[in-house]
Design a protein around this motif. Structure first.
Motif, PDB file in Angstrom:
ATOM      1  N   GLN A 193       0.802  -1.214   0.000  1.00  0.00           N
ATOM      2  CA  GLN A 193       0.000   0.000   0.000  1.00  0.00           C
ATOM      3  C   GLN A 193       0.839   1.272   0.000  1.00  0.00           C
ATOM      4  O   GLN A 193       0.308   2.367  -0.185  1.00  0.00           O
ATOM      5  N   THR A 196       0.488   3.913  -2.845  1.00  0.00           N
ATOM      6  CA  THR A 196      -0.623   4.864  -2.913  1.00  0.00           C
ATOM      7  C   THR A 196      -0.195   6.283  -2.588  1.00  0.00           C
ATOM      8  O   THR A 196      -0.978   7.217  -2.797  1.00  0.00           O
ATOM      9  N   ALA A 199      -0.750   8.678  -5.522  1.00  0.00           N
ATOM     10  CA  ALA A 199      -2.090   9.254  -5.680  1.00  0.00           C
ATOM     11  C   ALA A 199      -2.334  10.355  -4.656  1.00  0.00           C
ATOM     12  O   ALA A 199      -2.922  11.403  -4.977  1.00  0.00           O
ATOM     13  N   GLY A 240       3.605   5.346 -11.150  1.00  0.00           N
ATOM     14  CA  GLY A 240       2.691   4.410 -10.519  1.00  0.00           C
ATOM     15  C   GLY A 240       2.402   3.202 -11.393  1.00  0.00           C
ATOM     16  O   GLY A 240       2.369   2.062 -10.925  1.00  0.00           O
ATOM     17  N   SER A 415      -8.562  11.992   1.071  1.00  0.00           N
ATOM     18  CA  SER A 415      -7.696  11.198   0.179  1.00  0.00           C
ATOM     19  C   SER A 415      -6.634  10.455   0.971  1.00  0.00           C
ATOM     20  O   SER A 415      -6.316   9.294   0.675  1.00  0.00           O
ATOM     21  N   LEU A 419      -7.367   6.656   0.076  1.00  0.00           N
ATOM     22  CA  LEU A 419      -6.525   6.083  -0.977  1.00  0.00           C
ATOM     23  C   LEU A 419      -5.603   4.972  -0.468  1.00  0.00           C
ATOM     24  O   LEU A 419      -5.505   3.915  -1.112  1.00  0.00           O
ATOM     25  N   PRO A 420      -4.909   5.128   0.684  1.00  0.00           N
ATOM     26  CA  PRO A 420      -4.067   4.009   1.166  1.00  0.00           C
ATOM     27  C   PRO A 420      -4.877   2.790   1.603  1.00  0.00           C
ATOM     28  O   PRO A 420      -4.319   1.701   1.732  1.00  0.00           O
ATOM     29  N   ILE A 422      -7.557   1.653  -0.134  1.00  0.00           N
ATOM     30  CA  ILE A 422      -8.176   1.000  -1.297  1.00  0.00           C
ATOM     31  C   ILE A 422      -7.661  -0.420  -1.525  1.00  0.00           C
ATOM     32  O   ILE A 422      -8.450  -1.326  -1.819  1.00  0.00           O
ATOM     33  N   PRO A 423      -6.337  -0.721  -1.387  1.00  0.00           N
ATOM     34  CA  PRO A 423      -5.886  -2.098  -1.600  1.00  0.00           C
ATOM     35  C   PRO A 423      -6.528  -3.119  -0.656  1.00  0.00           C
ATOM     36  O   PRO A 423      -6.538  -4.314  -0.969  1.00  0.00           O
TER      37      PRO A 423
END
Length: 845
Positions: A193, A196, A199, A240, A415, A419-420, A422-423
């Motif tokens: 992760q 990320t 992003a 990325g 965010s 975002l971190p 999401i995985p």
């Protein structure tokens, strides 16, 4: 700098009580049994193996490629072997560094001072971090967070310097961007992760640096304005793609496989169940961040029951969570005035005849380059004092303009929170967990930042001093509450027993099963069996897990149930075979061991543990063949075990048994070789000292043999078996008196062991110490009253000592157990002759 030191000091104080903790839960597999930590393993193996030491291309691999974390464990092993103190120290130091960097990040976002301190203290004290810091496998998350923040801070420096025109400054801009990209790659090598951050950096550039709303950003893209922003975003996106492509290629271009107990929703055949459950899990994680009251080492199986219908009341939480998230995001993204500040023909224009006064940046690159200043590490815009028509306008002060708007900060915080994470959402691929507290380590930064923003907004809206004091008091109370919870939760990670007990309320089946293992290893058999039965009870209620069955070591039935539910569970076959041997069912035990040896390790969660169980099965099968006199067959099985055993398997007993087999075949040279290999594998292995000493004695090397016997006694001075072997050696050397002393010592130490007591009686008899021999033959007969040989030998020594009536009684009892024993029959006839002669003499007198 003082703020960072204060927050780091608080983090250190809160986690100092973890330094004395032991290895817990997954720590054993990641450290104790991980072959990649051993000095003899080439360090390059970490580039091809996953976090647990399994080859990445193996079908059962988790595909968790974290070489930097494994390398840090290897360095710990090099410096302090398996002393957990050093491992925990590194975790705590890393957490302190992450806390300091997060506080540094907050300075330009919150204006420094109290609010940065509050955000840093919230992060330092949040109880959700206990698994990542107190649990050693959480080092992957903490290390990734460290490099995550370094990458983000490097990108912030890149943004601050990007407006310069000098050649030297441009090189510095490129250097900071390169450093940010490199640290993003390093973060990913700590944990997946970490990537990320690219992003998050993009959102930082758009919302914090340029302070753009959604419509403005769309215009930047489609009209290609602000080229420097677009170039930076292109670098982030391109890097990325490169990192993700390399990561996918390195793990064999396929996702990992997980058991249904790890992630039950992923295994559900119903689309509605999978969808509702996966939608609910982020809401459950957010609740842990907001109210970390109930924490657990494991949330798998039915810790969070599946959502199977729309009518499930937990769907309300999902709706509330996503509604709140979307509202917060939309309030920050939308352009409230529906106006865009633009430039045409070199002049400033304002849509609808009005200038913008909200402090947003001009979206044109030239205007941005010529009119920006730097304050607190952020780019700010110098506004003109008059509009085109000469009317004066009021604008924010320099201090106010230096901080991002509340809306932009909300978007950035969301965010950093989302975002971190999401995985871990099962959005891109299924993961091997339902909830994992350590996964929330990086997202908690966004949570702490968002909470601090909310408190600051409330503070600014309050006019009464008493209200503000009350608000600050509540914030301090939350930090104190978090701190107390963290210190208390750290106690659960002190030992596996405490950890598993703490998880019973959340995941009873797994917690009870693991607790049973711990209690069994501690010798608390009654408590262990009760724990296993509790695990079985919850296992029946929750049919997603079969391992607790395999731990009910007192019942063969439960082991067979485990094999029926998981035919590849090698440990169940091993325990089944051991029980069958203890019951005397040797043939079925052999078949069980042979079946286990043929199970492949494909698609298994822990192939190393599987191989260890298979090797143990082969070892036990070889022992059975050895005891049946089939030495050649036993050696064949032992050699197969040697060829298939994993690196972490302790081979000393296996090598010693190979030596025993060669000894029976009179191949003394090979026997000596394997005895020495056993001692090389474990220099304090007592059975190898005894067997090697016996071999040396046969070979006539009596001085060396005596050395090994004495060494065995030195290693285990309370084991009667060591004195027994030494006594037999002394007896062979005609050192009868010393042999008798060793025999009595052995029998006194192991008075409940029949073989030791019986052998001691034999030795004392050979030493002509008949009274002592009689005493120990009597003890042996008491230990095994149904063993004919013990009764016959007791009768014989009583016969020699003139106790004819007692001798006759024991002879007769021996013949009842073994009527056709010729020696007993002969001794009894001799006894009767003596008794007859004595009676004749008595009559004659």
């Amino acid at each position: 700098m003082i703020t960072e030191l204060v927050c780091s000091a608080v983090a250190l104080v809160l986690y100092v009580n973890t330094l004395d903790a032991d290895f817990c839960y997954d720590d054993s597999r990641a450290i104790r049994t991980n072959p990649d930590l051993l000095p003899e393993t080439p360090w390059t193996n970490i580039l091809y193996n996953d976090f647990w030491g399994t080859l990445l291309t193996h079908s059962g691999s988790h595909k968790s490629f974290r070489p930097l974390c494994t390398l840090s464990f290897r360095l710990n092993y090099f410096l302090g072997s398996l002393d957990p103190w050093g491992y925990h120290l590194v975790n705590v130091v890393l957490h302190c560094c992450v806390t300091a960097l997060f506080t540094t990040l907050c300075h330009p976002l919150l204006g420094g001072g109290f609010w940065s301190l509050l955000a840093g203290l919230l992060f330092a004290s949040h109880p959700i971090h206990t698994e990542a810091v107190a649990g050693l496998v959480g080092r992957a998350d903490v290390g990734a967070a460290l490099c995550f923040l370094l990458s983000l801070l490097c990108y912030a420096h890149h943004c601050r310097l990007r407006s310069g025109h000098s050649r030297l400054l441009r090189w510095r801009v490129r250097a900071w961007l390169a450093a940010s990209l490199v640290m993003a790659a390093v973060a990913m090598l700590w944990k997946e992760q970490g990537v990320t951050v690219l992003a998050v950096s993009a959102v930082y550039d758009i919302c914090v640096v340029h302070r753009l709303h959604l419509r403005q950003f769309i215009l930047v893209i489609f009209k290609r304005r602000n080229v420097s922003l677009l170039v930076s975003l292109a670098w982030l996106a391109g890097w990325g793609v490169v990192l993700l492509g390399a990561r996918l290629y390195w793990m064999g271009n396929r996702p990992p496989n997980f058991s249904n107990s790890d992630n039950p929703a992923a295994d559900s055949p119903h689309f509605l169940t999978r969808t509702l459950t996966f939608l609910y899990l982020p809401a459950a994680n957010s609740w842990l961040l907001l109210c970390p009251h109930t924490l657990s080492f494991d949330w798998s199986m039915d810790a969070i029951p599946l959502l199977r219908t729309i009518a499930d009341w937990r769907n309300f939480y999902s709706v509330a969570f996503y509604s709140g998230f979307v509202l917060l995001a939309w309030s920050g993204l939308r352009n409230k005035d529906s106006k865009v500040f633009h430039k045409a023909n070199g002049k400033s224009h304002v849509t609808n005849g009005k200038s913008m006064t909200n402090g947003l940046h001009h979206i044109d690159s030239d205007q941005h380059h010529n009119n920006n200043h730097h304050h607190n590490g952020l780019t700010t815009l110098e506004f003109p004092k008059k509009t085109q028509n000469g009317c004066a306008k009021s604008f924010p002060s320099a201090t106010q303009a230096s901080l991002p708007s509340r809306e932009n900060m909300v978007v950035f915080s969301l965010s950093l929170l989302a975002l971190p994470f999401i995985p871990a959402t099962n959005l891109c691929f299924y993961v091997g967990f339902v909830v994992a507290e350590r996964v929330l380590y990086i997202p908690s930064m966004g949570f702490c930042l968002l909470v601090t923003l909310g408190l600051r907004s409330l503070y600014d809206s309050m006019r009464r001093k008493s209200s503000r004091v009350l608000l600050l008091s509540c914030a301090a109370f939350v930090v104190l509450l978090y701190s107390l919870k963290t210190v208390y939760r750290n106690q659960d990670w002190q030992s596996e027993e405490m950890l598993y007990k703490s998880g019973i309320t959340v995941n009873p089946a797994k917690a009870w099963g693991n607790l049973g293992n711990v209690l069994k290893n501690q010798g608390k058999m009654a408590e262990a069996e009760e724990a296993y039965r509790n695990a079985l009870y919850y296992r029946i209620l929750s049919p997603t897990h079969s391992n607790p069955n395999s731990n009910l070591f007192h019942s063969l039935h439960y082991y067979k149930l485990a094999i029926g539910s998981r035919p590849t569970l090698a440990s169940a076959y091993l325990n089944t075979g051991i029980i069958l041997v203890s019951q005397g069912n040797v043939d079925e035990a052999k078949r069980t061991f042979q079946t286990c040896a043929g199970i492949p390790d494909e698609n298994l969660k822990d192939p190393h543990a599987h191989k260890s169980s298979v090797t143990s099965c082969l070892y036990n099968l070889g022992k059975l063949l050895h005891e049946q006199g089939q030495q050649e067959e036993a050696l064949s099985v032992y050699k197969e075990a040697v060829n298939t055993m994993p690196r972490q398997f302790a081979p000393q007993s296996l090598y010693n048994m190979m030596g025993e087999a060669y000894m029976r075949l009179n191949n003394l040279e090979e026997a000596g070789h394997w005895y020495r290999e056993s001692l090389k594998a474990k220099p304090d292995h007592v059975p190898a000292h005894l067997t090697y000493g016996k071999l040396l004695s046969i070979m006539g090397q009596t001085a060396e043999a005596e050395h090994y016997f004495l060494k065995a006694i030195e290693l285990e001075p309370t084991k009667g078996n060591c004195y027994m072997h030494y006594g037999q050696f002394l007896l062979e050397q005609s050192r009868v008196t010393e042999a008798a002393v060793m025999a009595e010592k052995a029998a006194d130490l192991d008075g409940s062991e029949f073989d030791v007591v019986f052998s001691a009686a034999h030795m004392l008899r050979q030493a002509s110490l008949n009274e002592a021999a009689e005493r120990y033959y009597g003890k042996a007969a008491d230990l095994r009253p149904d063993y004919a040989a013990a009764l016959m030998n007791l009768g014989a020594i009583l016969h020699l000592n003139g106790k004819l009536q007692e001798a006759e009684s024991n002879y007769l009892r021996a013949l009842q157990l073994k009527p056709d024993d010729l020696i007993t029959q002969s001794n009894l006839r001799k006894l009767w002759n003596v008794m007859h002669k004595q009676s004749v003499r008595g009559l004659g007198s």
